[in-house]
Design an enzyme around this catalytic site. Sequence first.
Site, short mmCIF file in Angstrom:
data_model
loop_
_atom_site.label_atom_id
_atom_site.label_comp_id
_atom_site.label_asym_id
_atom_site.label_seq_id
_atom_site.Cartn_x
_atom_site.Cartn_y
_atom_site.Cartn_z
N LYS A 208 -6.00 -3.39 -2.65
CA LYS A 208 -6.58 -4.48 -3.44
C LYS A 208 -6.84 -5.70 -2.56
O LYS A 208 -7.91 -6.28 -2.57
CB LYS A 208 -5.61 -4.84 -4.58
CG LYS A 208 -6.09 -5.96 -5.47
CD LYS A 208 -5.15 -6.12 -6.64
CE LYS A 208 -5.40 -7.43 -7.36
NZ LYS A 208 -4.48 -7.65 -8.47
N GLU A 214 0.93 -2.00 6.11
CA GLU A 214 1.02 -0.54 6.20
C GLU A 214 -0.37 0.09 6.15
O GLU A 214 -0.74 0.95 6.95
CB GLU A 214 1.86 0.04 5.05
CG GLU A 214 3.34 -0.26 5.10
CD GLU A 214 3.70 -1.57 4.40
OE1 GLU A 214 2.82 -2.45 4.27
OE2 GLU A 214 4.87 -1.70 4.01
N GLY A 269 -2.05 -4.25 -9.15
CA GLY A 269 -1.96 -3.09 -8.25
C GLY A 269 -1.34 -1.88 -8.93
O GLY A 269 -1.86 -0.77 -8.86
N ARG A 270 -0.22 -2.09 -9.62
CA ARG A 270 0.48 -0.94 -10.24
C ARG A 270 -0.22 -0.41 -11.48
O ARG A 270 0.22 0.56 -12.09
CB ARG A 270 1.94 -1.30 -10.53
CG ARG A 270 2.13 -2.58 -11.32
CD ARG A 270 3.58 -3.04 -11.22
NE ARG A 270 3.82 -4.37 -11.77
CZ ARG A 270 3.62 -5.51 -11.12
NH1 ARG A 270 3.12 -5.48 -9.89
NH2 ARG A 270 3.89 -6.66 -11.66
N GLU A 355 8.84 -3.36 -10.89
CA GLU A 355 8.08 -4.45 -10.29
C GLU A 355 7.66 -5.45 -11.37
O GLU A 355 7.56 -6.64 -11.14
CB GLU A 355 6.84 -3.90 -9.58
CG GLU A 355 6.61 -4.52 -8.22
CD GLU A 355 5.54 -3.80 -7.44
OE1 GLU A 355 5.87 -3.30 -6.35
OE2 GLU A 355 4.38 -3.72 -7.87
N HIS A 386 21.05 20.40 -12.43
CA HIS A 386 21.99 20.98 -11.46
C HIS A 386 22.43 19.96 -10.43
O HIS A 386 22.94 20.30 -9.37
CB HIS A 386 21.35 22.19 -10.78
CG HIS A 386 20.99 23.25 -11.78
ND1 HIS A 386 21.81 24.31 -12.07
CD2 HIS A 386 19.92 23.35 -12.60
CE1 HIS A 386 21.26 25.04 -13.01
NE2 HIS A 386 20.11 24.48 -13.36
N LYS A 517 6.25 -8.52 2.43
CA LYS A 517 5.06 -8.42 3.27
C LYS A 517 5.06 -9.51 4.34
O LYS A 517 4.70 -9.29 5.49
CB LYS A 517 3.79 -8.55 2.41
CG LYS A 517 3.57 -7.36 1.47
CD LYS A 517 2.25 -7.47 0.73
CE LYS A 517 2.06 -6.31 -0.25
NZ LYS A 517 0.78 -6.30 -0.92
C1 G6Q Z 1 1.60 -3.56 -7.29
C2 G6Q Z 1 2.09 -4.31 -6.17
C3 G6Q Z 1 2.16 -3.56 -4.88
C4 G6Q Z 1 0.79 -3.33 -4.22
C5 G6Q Z 1 1.00 -2.85 -2.80
C6 G6Q Z 1 -0.31 -2.59 -2.11
O1 G6Q Z 1 1.41 -4.01 -8.37
O2 G6Q Z 1 1.39 -5.48 -6.03
O3 G6Q Z 1 2.81 -2.33 -5.04
O4 G6Q Z 1 0.06 -2.41 -4.95
O5 G6Q Z 1 1.76 -3.78 -2.11
O6 G6Q Z 1 -1.11 -3.73 -2.13
P1 G6Q Z 1 -2.62 -3.63 -1.77
O7 G6Q Z 1 -3.30 -2.73 -2.74
O8 G6Q Z 1 -3.15 -5.02 -1.84
O9 G6Q Z 1 -2.70 -3.05 -0.40
#
Ligand code: G6Q
Length: 552
Positions: A208, A214, A269-270, A355, A386, A517
């Site tokens: 996003k 990463e 994002g989530r 989150e 199990h 981050k």
């Molecule tokens: C989700 C969070 C987080 C995010 C990641 C990746 O709601 O904000 O999990 O999705 O940190 O972020 P980007 O999509 O910006 O790379």
Amino acid sequence: MKYVNLMQTRSWNILKNHFDIMKNVHLRDLFLLDSNRFKKFSIYFENEILVDFSKNRITENTLKYLLDLAQEMNVKQAIQSMFSGEKINETENRSVLHIALRNRQNSPIFVDNYNIMFEVNHVLKKMKDFSESVITGKWKGYTGKSISDIINIGIGGSDLGPYMVTEALRPYKNHLNIHYVSNIDGTHLAEVLKKINPETTIFLIASKTFTTEETITNANSSKIWFLRYSKDKSSLDKHFFALSANIQNALDFGINIKNIFQFWDWVGGRFSLWSSAGLSIILSIGFKNFEKFLNGAHSMDNHFYNSEYKKNIPIILALISIWYANFFGSETEAIFPYDQYMHRFSAYFQQSNMESNGKSVDKKGQKISYQTGPIIWGEPGTNGQHAFFQLIHQGTKLIPSDFIVPIISHNHLKNHHIKLICNFLAQTKALAFGTAEKSFAKESTFFKKNIKNFNQIDKNFLFKECIGNQPTNSILIRKITPYNLGALIALYEHKIFVQGHLLNIFSFDQWGVELGKILAKNIYKNFSNIENDQVLDSSTQGLISFYKSFHK
Ligand code: G6Q
């Protein structure tokens, strides 16, 4: 919207008194007293999904008081605020409109006086055309070959959701191989790169913000790896795509404007798997199935928006969750999908819920004195039985759990599915009612063999007894189809929303994640000998020195 502290409501006080009566009541007795519990405490969603919440430590009164609480807290008004595009994510000044991404009626939804449905439909059409050209083989790589592999590079919200859905809908999958790379540990990318051919692979950079360390690190390494083969920068246009809200950063990375699939700051994002961040899902199951997936979510949105409180599944499940966390002091909630394809479902909702509702300051900025979001965890059944189920059966903790069970399996191996169902039924039964000392003895082969007289007192009975009274929800689904999975995900999303609203917290920011981050970036400066004004604690400094001693 007016902010209300749930502990200051009338219903909360009533619930407090009611809890004094309920805290020692056993599910066994509740079922003995009322043979209609199943009927009273279950709801159907379109004959596709049945939610049985009768095995909870509630009575009709409990439910009434909880529903009063929802009413007093204006849950319906909160739902309206979200659906109408109000900027309910106040700390980021954003609307929260993942529901717009599956607004199949196409009714206008406005953000800053602009009908966002135009852009939503535009990107959907772009994803449809692109996915069809890749799936049919018309899209060619730099040597003229059709595409065989897709690598989605993203993390958190840009990984967990798409990966979970792609796995859950594997029976609908086409010939394309879909890979997910999230971890900055180079092993993740390296292992995937070993398997693929650069001529027939496309990379989806899902981010996003297009700034996440990463993802950008993995994207850069992929680009370098790819160019080593193609040796021509213009070939990137055939192989690199961005799924992002940050167009400029995607362009700066070297992605052609035509290869950017946009989403917007009002998509959390989530909650982004419904947006272009879910392009890997479309490439895996095709656009028609993706439309069904959106349709299912939209139907659940309608259910959530229109159903009265007492028939509203997400509201009821959220209230039950509050009941356990805030009165019984349960700290975790488990999700057990009895479906191997859904093996990432708990992990996905672990992020989504934790989150969203892992907060300790209320909407007025005041420190919270009650429990907020639960710890979410879980694994597919029957594997969990199990392993950690022991603690639920005989430990000291109250662990409310959801069992998600498809009635029709995608794989018809003799007896497997019926045995799976029997295991689910046996577990939810034992968790609720326990094993009374003597009946356990009678059913046990060990006791039959070893103890002639069942009435004989054996001190081991004490250790073998399972007390029960562990609450469960059973969510039965006709079949895990794209439509039903869409509805199920939307159900949980809305449950999280209601939980957050009742807890009076902002569910749609994630400042703790943002902190992570920033911190890692700063520490990286120490390794790169870039000057910085950080004063490190002795532990962090000691760890860095130890690491560096191996890299002289
Ligand atoms: C989700 C969070 C987080 C995010 C990641 C990746 O709601 O904000 O999990 O999705 O940190 O972020 P980007 O999509 O910006 O790379």
